[in-house]
Design a protein around this motif. Structure first.
Motif, PDB file in Angstrom:
ATOM      1  N   GLU A   1     -10.352   0.858   1.685  1.00 59.27           N
ATOM      2  CA  GLU A   1     -10.624   1.473   2.828  1.00 59.27           C
ATOM      3  C   GLU A   1     -12.201   1.260   2.906  1.00 59.27           C
ATOM      4  O   GLU A   1     -12.745   0.920   4.109  1.00 59.27           O
ATOM      5  CB  GLU A   1     -10.493   2.929   2.801  1.00 59.27           C
TER       6      GLU A   1
ATOM      7  N   GLU B   1      -5.361   4.588  -3.388  1.00 57.52           N
ATOM      8  CA  GLU B   1      -5.608   3.691  -2.390  1.00 57.52           C
ATOM      9  C   GLU B   1      -5.623   2.194  -3.157  1.00 57.52           C
ATOM     10  O   GLU B   1      -6.062   2.261  -4.440  1.00 57.52           O
ATOM     11  CB  GLU B   1      -6.867   3.751  -1.499  1.00 57.52           C
TER      12      GLU B   1
ATOM     13  N   ASN C   1       0.874  -1.036   0.032  1.00 56.00           N
ATOM     14  CA  ASN C   1       0.055  -0.068  -0.131  1.00 56.00           C
ATOM     15  C   ASN C   1       0.813   1.253  -0.067  1.00 56.00           C
ATOM     16  O   ASN C   1       1.571   1.617   0.879  1.00 56.00           O
ATOM     17  CB  ASN C   1      -0.992  -0.117   1.243  1.00 56.00           C
TER      18      ASN C   1
ATOM     19  N   SER D   1      -2.490  -2.339  -6.589  1.00 59.27           N
ATOM     20  CA  SER D   1      -1.807  -1.244  -5.963  1.00 59.27           C
ATOM     21  C   SER D   1      -1.027  -0.538  -6.899  1.00 59.27           C
ATOM     22  O   SER D   1       0.079  -1.138  -7.691  1.00 59.27           O
ATOM     23  CB  SER D   1      -1.373  -1.654  -4.570  1.00 59.27           C
TER      24      SER D   1
ATOM     25  N   GLN E   1       0.383   4.210  -0.167  1.00 60.62           N
ATOM     26  CA  GLN E   1      -0.009   5.573   0.622  1.00 60.62           C
ATOM     27  C   GLN E   1       0.534   5.255   2.375  1.00 60.62           C
ATOM     28  O   GLN E   1       0.667   6.260   2.988  1.00 60.62           O
ATOM     29  CB  GLN E   1      -1.537   5.699   0.709  1.00 60.62           C
ATOM     30  N   THR E   2       0.494   4.055   2.810  1.00 63.18           N
ATOM     31  CA  THR E   2       0.864   3.813   4.013  1.00 63.18           C
ATOM     32  C   THR E   2       2.265   3.186   4.140  1.00 63.18           C
ATOM     33  O   THR E   2       2.815   3.144   5.557  1.00 63.18           O
ATOM     34  CB  THR E   2      -0.116   2.950   4.728  1.00 63.18           C
TER      35      THR E   2
END
Length: 264
Positions: free
Chosen positions: A133, A119, A72, A114, A74-75
């Motif tokens: 999410e 996301e 991921n 991804s 984004q994280t």
């Protein structure tokens, strides 16, 4: 003679792939690191610049990783699915994989998709795509069935004009029949695919020894809205005159007085 104008780093790593082989290789959030999902049981982190393995982890007995592990972006976390429905998320600080976040989904997952700038998406075997999410907010939500008799062979998540493609209706399904020459007995041995801003290019290796290429458009834009009534008793017709004009035959809706419309 042809001369290479760009340089590539090639790195050799020997992986003891089991009978199931390698599930996939995906980019990590680090530039020179990638994730290898091996034999459905082991995840390996490999660093290209140093030509070495940074670490690996395996699942418990009775658990089988069923799609390649992804990052991921984004994280910086990693996402894995085992036994088709169980989704786990962990980061580099998580030593005990048994205590990381876990969610059991209501339908079988085909792939986690991804890319940088969006996301992750979860693609289910029924053909439906959900954002990660929203899915984790309700893991047991009902998953619609888009395909029933078909099997997904390839999927790619990409960005068009800096917008993720799932911004369009992810429930729209378009089907194509791929014809491999005149020999009806031929079948697809292998294929590869690439995506640019307007087309999906499929290159197919046929059992007759030939390579075929199929180009599929991926974008559809609205040119005109509410032009004619679709319930006309004698039907409707459409013809393109040139790049700036189109002719529509049918009963015009209120406010449309002409049959030839400029749509540049």
């Amino acid at each position: 003679m042809a001369a290479l104008e760009e340089e590539f780093t090639l790195s050799l790593v020997v992986l003891s792939a089991g009978p199931e082989g390698l599930l996939g290789m995906k980019q990590s959030d680090k530039i020179d690191q990638f994730l290898v999902t091996e034999s459905g049981r082991i995840v390996i982190v490999y660093k290209v610049s140093e030509s070495k393995l940074l670490g690996s982890s395996s699942v418990k007995q009775g658990q089988i990783i069923t799609c390649p592990v992804v990052c991921n972006f984004q994280t910086g976390e990693y996402i894995v699915v085992h036994n088709n429905k169980v989704l786990r998320i962990w980061n580099n600080e998580d030593v005990n994989r048994d205590k990381v976040f876990k969610a059991t989904l209501s339908a079988e997952v085909y792939r986690i998709l991804s890319v940088q700038g969006s996301e992750p998406l979860v693609l289910f075997k029924e053909g439906v795509v959900h954002g990660l999410e929203a899915l984790l907010a309700d893991p047991q939500q009902k998953i619609e069935t888009v395909i029933s008799d078909e099997v997904i062979k390839w999927a790619k998540f990409f960005i068009v004009f800096r917008l993720p493609m799932q911004m369009f209706n992810s429930h729209i399904l378009t089907k194509y029949t791929l014809l491999l020459g005149q020999d009806k007995k031929s079948f697809i041995e292998s294929f590869t695919a690439s995506v640019d801003q307007k087309f999906i290019s499929l290159m197919l290796l046929s059992s007759d020894g030939c390579i075929y290429e199929t180009v599929i458009p991926i974008l559809r834009s609205l040119s005109l809205k509410a032009v004619v009534s679709g319930n006309a008793p004698n039907g409707v017709a459409l013809a393109a005159l040139d790049q700036d004009h189109v002719t529509v035959l049918g009963s015009p809706l209120a406010g449309n007085s002409g049959g030839r419309i400029r749509f540049r």
